[in-house]
Scaffold this motif. Structure first.
Motif, PDB file in Angstrom:
ATOM      1  N   ARG A   2      45.823  44.943  40.182  1.00 26.28           N
ATOM      2  CA  ARG A   2      44.388  44.694  40.229  1.00 26.28           C
ATOM      3  C   ARG A   2      43.652  45.894  40.818  1.00 26.28           C
ATOM      4  O   ARG A   2      44.211  46.700  41.534  1.00 26.28           O
ATOM      5  N   GLU A  59      44.697  37.096  34.868  1.00 28.37           N
ATOM      6  CA  GLU A  59      45.089  38.479  35.139  1.00 28.37           C
ATOM      7  C   GLU A  59      46.391  38.785  34.419  1.00 28.37           C
ATOM      8  O   GLU A  59      47.317  37.963  34.414  1.00 28.37           O
ATOM      9  N   GLN A  60      46.455  39.945  33.821  1.00 33.12           N
ATOM     10  CA  GLN A  60      47.664  40.433  33.140  1.00 33.12           C
ATOM     11  C   GLN A  60      48.112  39.463  32.044  1.00 33.12           C
ATOM     12  O   GLN A  60      49.301  39.210  31.854  1.00 33.12           O
ATOM     13  N   GLU A  79      39.310  42.295  33.585  1.00 29.84           N
ATOM     14  CA  GLU A  79      40.554  42.330  34.360  1.00 29.84           C
ATOM     15  C   GLU A  79      40.728  41.080  35.216  1.00 29.84           C
ATOM     16  O   GLU A  79      41.834  40.772  35.655  1.00 29.84           O
ATOM     17  N   GLU A  80      39.635  40.358  35.451  1.00 26.35           N
ATOM     18  CA  GLU A  80      39.700  39.196  36.337  1.00 26.35           C
ATOM     19  C   GLU A  80      39.666  37.869  35.598  1.00 26.35           C
ATOM     20  O   GLU A  80      39.926  36.828  36.202  1.00 26.35           O
ATOM     21  N   LYS A 128      47.852  34.305  36.718  1.00 23.13           N
ATOM     22  CA  LYS A 128      48.791  35.183  36.017  1.00 23.13           C
ATOM     23  C   LYS A 128      49.646  34.409  35.012  1.00 23.13           C
ATOM     24  O   LYS A 128      50.542  34.985  34.382  1.00 23.13           O
TER      25      LYS A 128
END
Length: 850
Positions: A2, A59-60, A79-80, A128
């Motif tokens: 992050r 995320e990811q 990204e969030e 995630k």
């Protein structure tokens, strides 16, 4: 990774999410590098929310598709998380994402440990796994289907349909996403059953890797004891058809209370006499109880937001302390808790990482799983119970459970039930939750014409962001002893609420000796003018077990400070007092073992710093070693008798009585080894039939620098057992000479069995370095450099463990200019690393800003 750019989140900005989650359906298609997660979530507008923007954390995640009410959508991805327009009426959100558990080294979300799939979602790991409002106030029922070629496929709740390559689970109790859990792998179950107080049968299982089946029995008995205790003491009954525990080797924490599926660090559940010490058994018993107790204090009633973390953790720590006190020795448990509190939480309170039990802001919530939230949070519960009494406490808890079952609550909700039950105004008491720092309680005494008076004054030093402190409510348990040592006034709880307050007793024939803060009735630093004669009197006569231990501890501090500051010889009064304790067969062995212990070298450093003295870690180390030798010499005629009297025969048992005897025998062995060069320790090592005796003997041999052969033998005997090997790594660093500590740790990091990706092995080695006061703070600075090197290596892989290890630098300003310069340079070197995690950035920035 992050974005490390700090973004502060404030309690005052809390707003509810715009939508409620009515139900959650998840389907997992497991694959090491390409797990697919298909979600189907029923949302409805939240009538309590004014902001109806629809944002799901993530995320990811590799989003494959998303739909609302069956229609494909193209959401905005950052990204969030994910955002899009949402209907102002109930709707169904669906999505499919792909994640890679095998490459997830952060051990958050869904990851792999030795071929096993497992999850860790507290605090913000669920984001995630899939897109979701990953916040504790969004609670929903979960139905989960797990698909994969694994014999065991687990999730939360009760089992549903299952077959070749799939299993379905349904949790009927609404929960936040942080309590979601999934485990899949080739595991073996250790099964049992429990019947609740209402007659409900519950299946119990501890799942382990093949080969660990013989280490489950104690954990299962601890679980059943916890279930019985919670029914008896709190009236809380288990509410699902099954309760599963899984042992996982790679885990950032001790354990996790996921509803119906507790995931445990292997070190916190696996135990056998051959591989586990008495302290391991007690720790396992307490952690299993802690996670089970969360079923009500954390799961059925959770926290509204992460600022309220102490609501579930402080209360549950208090409950597990009660449990251990009831099952084992209450005085020993209390003393042990205070040693831990002073060693970790007081240091936190007095440094740059100080924060209230309920913080007002954070950058990374993972950094607030602290001793302040947990241990001090538990102390606040204990004070509240002391102030209102046992009966009112029980009534308030019943009201809390009845009123807030199924809700996400706040500290205000918690205190409100106590105000309603007792009619008290707890506004001032609430300051324990909102004000950081450890209060200092100054006391003066006077006696005239039969009237005795104690005057208390409280002050709390400034902490980051809180320069001014208002007085708190402090329960002060006090008893009075007569000149003959007999108790003339039994324990009374004085309630202090002002900055200064006096309390009086009439009709006393002579000036008494006060026993103040009995049972450590409040987490404060007591400052009073006293001398070694009065401390020795309390050590000999105090009827309160904690204060008797405290008197001995104060004598030890006085002795060591004189040795460090003036080069004085060890105090004869202290040595005589400890000899009397050793010979006092009215004291249980476990208490005597604790009383023979000395203050930590870090504690002594802080005491000197409070006096304005910059101490030398090596001088403190030398004074401690000198005093231990003096104790051994002073007690040499008694040591063999006590050692013989405390030998335990028959089959090993981890119960309190034999464990206490072993504790005293091994404390005596450590002293005696300073006189015989380790001869008795070698004999114990050679004949030991359990890990407590074997490891204690090995420690004594290392202490005397004659342990190389035993160390090599120990490795050959236990190299196949990963948890015992953690002990092997840690012990070598802990008993190294200060000048050798960094070198020993560095050598061990090059060992074939060292794996920095495994949190247990990393903490066993580098954590032991950080805890070796004189070694870590050796004048060469090699300890600082080595730890910084490894934190830089670990951060890209596991930010949580890295950030928590950064606390080793939090006291950097206590030391001389040379050490300060070296520590500051290492902190700045870590901070200069590109793409440093948000976790580590926040911790080191706070430490550096002190």
């Amino acid at each position: 990774m992050r974005d490390a750019a700090p973004k502060t989140i404030y309690l005052k900005d809390y707003t509810p999410f715009g939508y409620t989650a009515q139900s959650v359906h998840l389907r997992f298609k497991l694959a090491p590098k390409a797990t697919r997660v298909i979600s189907r979530i029923a949302f409805a507008p939240n009538p309590d929310a004014t902001d109806k923007s629809f944002f799901l954390h993530g995320e990811q995640l590799d989003l494959k598709w998303a739909k609302i009410n069956g229609e494909a959508i193209t959401p905005q991805i950052s990204e969030e998380g994910l955002s899009c327009d949402a209907p102002d009426e109930p709707f169904i959100f669906e999505a499919e994402v792909e994640i890679s558990p095998e490459t997830n080294t952060a051990l958050e979300g869904l990851y792999m440990s030795g071929g096993m799939y497992c999850t860790q979602c507290e605090a913000e790991g669920f984001r995630k796994i899939t897109y979701y409002p990953d916040r504790p106030d969004v609670m929903s029922t979960f139905t989960v289907r797990v698909e994969g070629p694994h014999p065991v496929l687990l999730s939360n709740g009760n089992p549903g349909d299952s077959g070749d390559g799939f299993a379905e689970w349904h949790d009927p109790w609404p929960k936040p996403a942080y309590l979601f859990a999934l485990v899949a792998g080739d595991l073996v179950a250790h099964p049992d059953r429990f019947t609740t107080m209402s007659g409900k049968d519950v299946d119990l299982n501890i799942y382990v890797r093949a080969g660990d089946e013989d280490k489950c029995a104690f954990g299962m008995e601890a679980l059943k004891k916890s279930m019985i205790w919670d029914e008896k003491v709190y009236g809380r009954e288990y509410d699902l058809d099954i309760f599963n525990i899984v042992a996982v080797d790679d885990f950032n924490m001790g354990a996790m209370e996921n509803k119906g599926l507790n995931v445990f660090n292997s070190s916190c559940v696996l135990a056998s006499p051959e591989t586990s010490t008495d302290s391991n058994f007690e720790r396992i018993e307490a952690i299993i109880a802690h996670e089970y107790f969360h079923n009500w204090t954390g799961n059925r009633i959770t926290c509204r937001d992460w600022f309220q973390l102490c609501l579930k953790e402080g209360l549950t720590v208090y409950r597990d302390s009660q449990f251990t006190s009831d099952l084992r020795s209450a005085p020993v448990k209390r003393i042990s808790d205070v040693i831990d509190l002073r060693g970790r939480q007081f240091a936190e309170d007095g440094g740059p990482l100080a924060h209230p039990v309920r913080p007002g802001s954070f950058v990374e919530i993972n950094n607030f799983y602290t001793a302040t939230v947990y241990e001090k949070g538990a102390e606040v519960i204990g004070m509240l119970k002391t102030l209102v009494g046992d009966e009112a406490y029980a009534k308030a808890l019943d009201l809390y459970f009845d009123r807030h079952d199924g809700q996400a609550c706040t500290i205000e909700d918690w205190l409100q039930v106590f105000e309603e039950v007792t009619g008290r105004n707890l506004k001032r008491f609430k300051r324990w939750y909102t004000s950081a720092g450890t209060p200092r309680l100054h006391v003066k005494e006077s006696y005239k014409n039969g009237r005795y008076k104690l005057t208390f004054r409280q002050e709390t030093p400034p902490t980051p962001g809180q320069p001014q402190k208002k007085p708190r409510v402090i329960p002060i348990a006090v008893g009075l002893l007569g000149v003959d040592g007999k108790e003339i006034v039994a324990t009374q709880v004085l309630e202090m609420s002002k900055r200064q307050q006096s309390f009086k007793w009439e009709g006393l024939s002579a000036k008494p000796t006060p026993s103040i803060l009995r049972g450590f009735s409040a987490p404060v630093i007591l400052e009073r003018d006293t001398d070694d004669a009065q401390r020795a009197f309390l050590l000999a006569h105090d009827t309160d077990p904690f204060n008797r231990w405290e008197a001995g501890r104060e004598l030890a501090k006085s002795t060591l400070l004189a040795m460090i500051e003036t080069g004085a010889a060890p105090s004869a009064g202290y040595l005589d007092g400890m000899l009397a304790v050793l010979r006092d067969d009215t004291l249980d062995p476990a208490t005597r073992a604790l009383m023979l212990g000395l203050p930590s070298q870090s504690d002594l450093t802080q005491i000197l710093a409070d006096k304005g003295v910059t101490s030398d870690p090596q001088a403190i180390y030398d004074a401690v070693q000198t005093l231990k030798l003096a104790m051994a010499q002073h007690m040499q005629d008694t040591l063999p008798r006590i050692y013989a009297a405390c030998q335990v025969t028959g089959p090993y048992s981890p119960e309190a009585e034999p464990a206490g005897k072993r504790a005293l025998a091994n404390a005596v062995l450590a002293l005696g080894s300073r006189l015989d060069g380790g001869k008795a320790a070698q004999e114990q090592y050679d004949s030991a039939d359990n890990m407590t005796q074997q490891l204690s003997a090995l420690a004594c041999l290392l202490q005397e620098n004659v342990g190389d052969a035993a160390l090599a033998k120990f490795y050959q005997q236990w190299k196949h057992d990963r948890l015992v090997m953690d002990k092997w790594f840690g012990l070598q660093v802990s008993y190294a000479a200060p000048e050798d500590t960094a070198k020993v740790a560095e050598t061990l990091t090059q060992h074939a069995d060292f794996d920095h990706k495994n949190p247990n092995r990393f903490r066993a080695t580098l954590g032991a370095l950080a805890m070796h006061h004189a070694g870590f703070h050796h004048i060469s600075g090699k300890g600082y450099t080595l730890l910084a090197d490894w934190l830089i290596t670990l951060d890209p892989l596991n930010p949580q463990t890295t950030a928590r290890m950064c606390s080793a630098f939090q006291t950097w300003k206590r030391y001389d200019a040379g050490r300060q310069t070296m520590m500051k340079a290492e902190i700045e070197r870590i901070l200069a690393q590109p793409s440093l995690s948000r976790d580590t950035t926040e911790m080191l920035t706070r430490i550096l800003a002190a």
